[in-house]
Design a protein around this motif. Sequence first.
Motif, PDB file in Angstrom:
ATOM      1  N   ALA A  27     -13.691  -9.360   5.994  1.00 37.00           N
ATOM      2  CA  ALA A  27     -13.229  -8.285   5.109  1.00 37.00           C
ATOM      3  C   ALA A  27     -12.956  -8.827   3.715  1.00 37.00           C
ATOM      4  O   ALA A  27     -13.331  -8.207   2.714  1.00 37.00           O
ATOM      5  CB  ALA A  27     -11.979  -7.629   5.683  1.00 37.00           C
ATOM      6  N   ARG A  57      -5.729  -1.029  -8.042  1.00 34.60           N
ATOM      7  CA  ARG A  57      -5.207  -0.715  -6.708  1.00 34.60           C
ATOM      8  C   ARG A  57      -3.758  -0.257  -6.803  1.00 34.60           C
ATOM      9  O   ARG A  57      -3.351   0.724  -6.169  1.00 34.60           O
ATOM     10  CB  ARG A  57      -5.335  -1.948  -5.814  1.00 34.60           C
ATOM     11  CG  ARG A  57      -4.836  -1.716  -4.392  1.00 34.60           C
ATOM     12  CD  ARG A  57      -4.966  -2.962  -3.543  1.00 34.60           C
ATOM     13  NE  ARG A  57      -4.113  -4.004  -4.081  1.00 34.60           N
ATOM     14  CZ  ARG A  57      -4.436  -5.286  -4.131  1.00 34.60           C
ATOM     15  NH1 ARG A  57      -5.592  -5.707  -3.698  1.00 34.60           N
ATOM     16  NH2 ARG A  57      -3.597  -6.165  -4.637  1.00 34.60           N
ATOM     17  N   ASN A  72      -2.510   3.405  -5.671  1.00 37.88           N
ATOM     18  CA  ASN A  72      -1.480   3.536  -4.640  1.00 37.88           C
ATOM     19  C   ASN A  72      -0.292   4.351  -5.138  1.00 37.88           C
ATOM     20  O   ASN A  72       0.244   5.190  -4.408  1.00 37.88           O
ATOM     21  CB  ASN A  72      -1.032   2.164  -4.142  1.00 37.88           C
ATOM     22  CG  ASN A  72      -2.046   1.529  -3.225  1.00 37.88           C
ATOM     23  OD1 ASN A  72      -2.931   2.194  -2.698  1.00 37.88           O
ATOM     24  ND2 ASN A  72      -1.941   0.230  -3.042  1.00 37.88           N
ATOM     25  N   ILE A  93     -10.367  10.589   0.552  1.00 35.77           N
ATOM     26  CA  ILE A  93     -10.961   9.322   0.998  1.00 35.77           C
ATOM     27  C   ILE A  93     -10.042   8.146   0.684  1.00 35.77           C
ATOM     28  O   ILE A  93      -9.947   7.194   1.461  1.00 35.77           O
ATOM     29  CB  ILE A  93     -12.371   9.102   0.408  1.00 35.77           C
ATOM     30  CG1 ILE A  93     -13.041   7.888   1.063  1.00 35.77           C
ATOM     31  CG2 ILE A  93     -12.333   8.920  -1.088  1.00 35.77           C
ATOM     32  CD1 ILE A  93     -13.385   8.063   2.504  1.00 35.77           C
ATOM     33  N   LEU A  94      -9.319   8.215  -0.436  1.00 31.25           N
ATOM     34  CA  LEU A  94      -8.417   7.125  -0.786  1.00 31.25           C
ATOM     35  C   LEU A  94      -7.263   6.999   0.202  1.00 31.25           C
ATOM     36  O   LEU A  94      -6.803   5.898   0.490  1.00 31.25           O
ATOM     37  CB  LEU A  94      -7.887   7.302  -2.204  1.00 31.25           C
ATOM     38  CG  LEU A  94      -8.916   7.058  -3.306  1.00 31.25           C
ATOM     39  CD1 LEU A  94      -8.374   7.510  -4.652  1.00 31.25           C
ATOM     40  CD2 LEU A  94      -9.327   5.593  -3.344  1.00 31.25           C
ATOM     41  N   VAL A 118      -7.465   7.402   3.283  1.00 27.79           N
ATOM     42  CA  VAL A 118      -8.005   6.717   4.460  1.00 27.79           C
ATOM     43  C   VAL A 118      -8.066   5.207   4.210  1.00 27.79           C
ATOM     44  O   VAL A 118      -7.757   4.412   5.094  1.00 27.79           O
ATOM     45  CB  VAL A 118      -9.412   7.264   4.811  1.00 27.79           C
ATOM     46  CG1 VAL A 118     -10.059   6.449   5.907  1.00 27.79           C
ATOM     47  CG2 VAL A 118      -9.319   8.733   5.203  1.00 27.79           C
ATOM     48  N   THR A 119      -8.442   4.813   2.997  1.00 28.22           N
ATOM     49  CA  THR A 119      -8.633   3.389   2.702  1.00 28.22           C
ATOM     50  C   THR A 119      -7.400   2.711   2.108  1.00 28.22           C
ATOM     51  O   THR A 119      -7.323   1.488   2.115  1.00 28.22           O
ATOM     52  CB  THR A 119      -9.823   3.200   1.736  1.00 28.22           C
ATOM     53  OG1 THR A 119      -9.561   3.914   0.524  1.00 28.22           O
ATOM     54  CG2 THR A 119     -11.116   3.696   2.356  1.00 28.22           C
ATOM     55  N   LEU A 137      -5.567  -0.233   3.855  1.00 27.44           N
ATOM     56  CA  LEU A 137      -6.238  -1.538   3.798  1.00 27.44           C
ATOM     57  C   LEU A 137      -5.883  -2.260   2.505  1.00 27.44           C
ATOM     58  O   LEU A 137      -5.737  -3.485   2.495  1.00 27.44           O
ATOM     59  CB  LEU A 137      -7.753  -1.359   3.890  1.00 27.44           C
ATOM     60  CG  LEU A 137      -8.266  -0.829   5.222  1.00 27.44           C
ATOM     61  CD1 LEU A 137      -9.759  -0.544   5.137  1.00 27.44           C
ATOM     62  CD2 LEU A 137      -7.957  -1.806   6.338  1.00 27.44           C
ATOM     63  N   SER A 138      -5.715  -1.500   1.420  1.00 31.96           N
ATOM     64  CA  SER A 138      -5.373  -2.142   0.148  1.00 31.96           C
ATOM     65  C   SER A 138      -3.980  -2.750   0.205  1.00 31.96           C
ATOM     66  O   SER A 138      -3.700  -3.734  -0.487  1.00 31.96           O
ATOM     67  CB  SER A 138      -5.494  -1.160  -1.002  1.00 31.96           C
ATOM     68  OG  SER A 138      -4.427  -0.258  -1.032  1.00 31.96           O
TER      69      SER A 138
END
Length: 92
Positions: A4, A26, A30, A80-81, A83-84, A87-88
């Motif tokens: 990753a 990021r 966030n 979509i953000l 969802v991801t 991970l950030s």
Amino acid sequence: MADARAAVQRGLADEHMSAERYAFVRSKVNRALGLPDVNLSEILSQLGQAQQSQTVPDLSGTVTTASEEERALVQPHAEILRVTAPLSLLGL
């Protein structure tokens, strides 16, 4: 996890973006999604000072939330953000 991180590095290279710039973006995204920046070291410092002086600390300046403009920029991509974004938080 190594795969990753390697994928992130490839993505940054493809976008001609430094790791520092990615961290900045990021952080802004966030915040716009509702995750404020919290300055933990400042909070701990203020709590220590308050304990010594037996006062109540003012922690209002240790949390930074998104501006209306930042929220508006992210809003079209929020689905979509969201969802991801977790991970950030792991640095991916």
